[in-house]
Design a protein around this motif. Sequence first.
Motif, mmCIF file in Angstrom:
data_model
loop_
_atom_site.group_PDB
_atom_site.id
_atom_site.type_symbol
_atom_site.label_atom_id
_atom_site.label_comp_id
_atom_site.label_asym_id
_atom_site.label_seq_id
_atom_site.Cartn_x
_atom_site.Cartn_y
_atom_site.Cartn_z
ATOM 1 N N PHE A 191 9.257 4.485 6.058
ATOM 2 C CA PHE A 191 8.793 4.295 4.685
ATOM 3 C C PHE A 191 8.587 5.691 4.094
ATOM 4 O O PHE A 191 7.655 6.405 4.484
ATOM 5 C CB PHE A 191 7.491 3.489 4.661
ATOM 6 N N PRO A 192 9.460 6.086 3.177
ATOM 7 C CA PRO A 192 9.368 7.456 2.648
ATOM 8 C C PRO A 192 8.039 7.698 1.918
ATOM 9 O O PRO A 192 7.448 6.769 1.348
ATOM 10 C CB PRO A 192 10.557 7.532 1.685
ATOM 11 N N GLN A 193 7.614 8.926 1.951
ATOM 12 C CA GLN A 193 6.313 9.325 1.396
ATOM 13 C C GLN A 193 6.059 8.752 0.010
ATOM 14 O O GLN A 193 6.907 8.830 -0.878
ATOM 15 C CB GLN A 193 6.246 10.854 1.324
ATOM 16 N N GLY A 194 4.871 8.172 -0.149
ATOM 17 C CA GLY A 194 4.416 7.726 -1.456
ATOM 18 C C GLY A 194 4.954 6.382 -1.914
ATOM 19 O O GLY A 194 4.509 5.866 -2.942
ATOM 20 N N GLN A 195 5.891 5.776 -1.150
ATOM 21 C CA GLN A 195 6.475 4.508 -1.613
ATOM 22 C C GLN A 195 5.545 3.336 -1.290
ATOM 23 O O GLN A 195 4.897 3.305 -0.242
ATOM 24 C CB GLN A 195 7.830 4.268 -0.929
ATOM 25 N N LEU A 196 5.505 2.363 -2.201
ATOM 26 C CA LEU A 196 4.749 1.130 -1.949
ATOM 27 C C LEU A 196 5.435 0.373 -0.829
ATOM 28 O O LEU A 196 6.644 0.138 -0.883
ATOM 29 C CB LEU A 196 4.757 0.262 -3.213
ATOM 30 N N HIS B 124 0.839 -1.206 0.000
ATOM 31 C CA HIS B 124 0.000 0.000 0.000
ATOM 32 C C HIS B 124 0.869 1.249 0.000
ATOM 33 O O HIS B 124 2.082 1.163 0.202
ATOM 34 C CB HIS B 124 -0.943 -0.004 1.216
ATOM 35 N N THR B 125 0.226 2.385 -0.217
ATOM 36 C CA THR B 125 0.937 3.660 -0.138
ATOM 37 C C THR B 125 0.140 4.655 0.704
ATOM 38 O O THR B 125 -1.079 4.533 0.847
ATOM 39 C CB THR B 125 1.146 4.329 -1.518
ATOM 40 N N HIS B 126 0.880 5.614 1.249
ATOM 41 C CA HIS B 126 0.263 6.803 1.834
ATOM 42 C C HIS B 126 0.744 7.956 0.959
ATOM 43 O O HIS B 126 1.888 8.412 1.107
ATOM 44 C CB HIS B 126 0.715 6.998 3.283
ATOM 45 N N PRO B 127 -0.085 8.399 0.019
ATOM 46 C CA PRO B 127 0.384 9.386 -0.951
ATOM 47 C C PRO B 127 0.891 10.683 -0.317
ATOM 48 O O PRO B 127 1.771 11.333 -0.869
ATOM 49 C CB PRO B 127 -0.861 9.655 -1.809
ATOM 50 N N ALA B 128 0.378 11.039 0.865
ATOM 51 C CA ALA B 128 0.684 12.363 1.421
ATOM 52 C C ALA B 128 1.567 12.348 2.658
ATOM 53 O O ALA B 128 1.728 13.382 3.300
ATOM 54 C CB ALA B 128 -0.612 13.110 1.714
ATOM 55 N N GLY B 129 2.155 11.174 3.012
ATOM 56 C CA GLY B 129 2.970 11.206 4.227
ATOM 57 C C GLY B 129 3.981 10.085 4.313
ATOM 58 O O GLY B 129 3.758 8.981 3.818
ATOM 59 N N SER B 130 5.121 10.383 4.945
ATOM 60 C CA SER B 130 6.095 9.346 5.292
ATOM 61 C C SER B 130 5.635 8.660 6.564
ATOM 62 O O SER B 130 4.871 9.222 7.353
ATOM 63 C CB SER B 130 7.476 9.959 5.515
ATOM 64 N N GLU B 131 6.112 7.426 6.770
ATOM 65 C CA GLU B 131 5.666 6.628 7.912
ATOM 66 C C GLU B 131 6.853 6.104 8.702
ATOM 67 O O GLU B 131 7.809 5.580 8.123
ATOM 68 C CB GLU B 131 4.821 5.454 7.396
ATOM 69 N N LEU B 132 6.778 6.241 10.015
ATOM 70 C CA LEU B 132 7.727 5.584 10.920
ATOM 71 C C LEU B 132 6.990 4.429 11.566
ATOM 72 O O LEU B 132 5.893 4.616 12.098
ATOM 73 C CB LEU B 132 8.145 6.532 12.039
#
Length: 209
Positions: free
Chosen positions: A141-146, A101-109
């Motif tokens: 997980f940098p922003q927008g990456q699968l 999945h992706t989060h198009p608008a945010g990076s994730e820790l």
Amino acid sequence: MLPLLLSLLSLLLLPSSSCASDFCVADLKGIETPAGFACKKVSSVTVDDFVFTGLGVAGNTSNIIKAAVTLAFVDQFPGINGLGISAGRLDIAVGGVVPLHTHPAGSELLYVVHGYILAGFISSANGVYYKYLKKGDMMVFPQGQLHFQINAGRKTAVAFVSLSSPSPGLQITSFALFANSLPSAVVEKVTFLDDAEVKKLKGVLGGSG
Ligand SMILES: *[C@@H]1O[C@H](CO)[C@@H](O)[C@H](O)[C@H]1NC(C)=O
């Protein structure tokens, strides 16, 4: 002099003296724009707008992915509106997965608090970055990456996540491809999968067409 003193005094005694720029608790009844929600009136803001109590409870993993994602995005947690942050909790049962999945608008820790998780992402240059994580490990997980998370152990895995947007979005690739009404012939063309596989996945994930 006296009027000035009185007006200064009244400023000090104002009940809601919060500056308009201190925060902007989301008015969830309004529309959401790319800049976030409009602000609730400060006079109707309470401490509960800044508290989210849902992350202490395990999500229900009795589902097709054997995993639960509990979100504290702005829709659930209006106090984070405009602050550039959000949070969530992952519970992944044995054999479970949070699918690509992706989060198009945010990076994730992601911070693992229980069990073992195989986590990774695929960059837009198709670089592959994945690793077995154990309790106490953190991955970004940098922003927008699968990206994905798989339970790699023999007990339920739990992780907390924080994201760099109050509304980072969440698009699960398999659901995007197979859980909607895009005609099977089109899905086959754009995925290189055969008809039987596409129909099977649509059946499993609730798509049609
Ligand atoms: C978990 O979800 C399943 C499937 O929807 C449901 O049957 C079950 O009652 C739920 N369990 C709890 C504890 O809510």
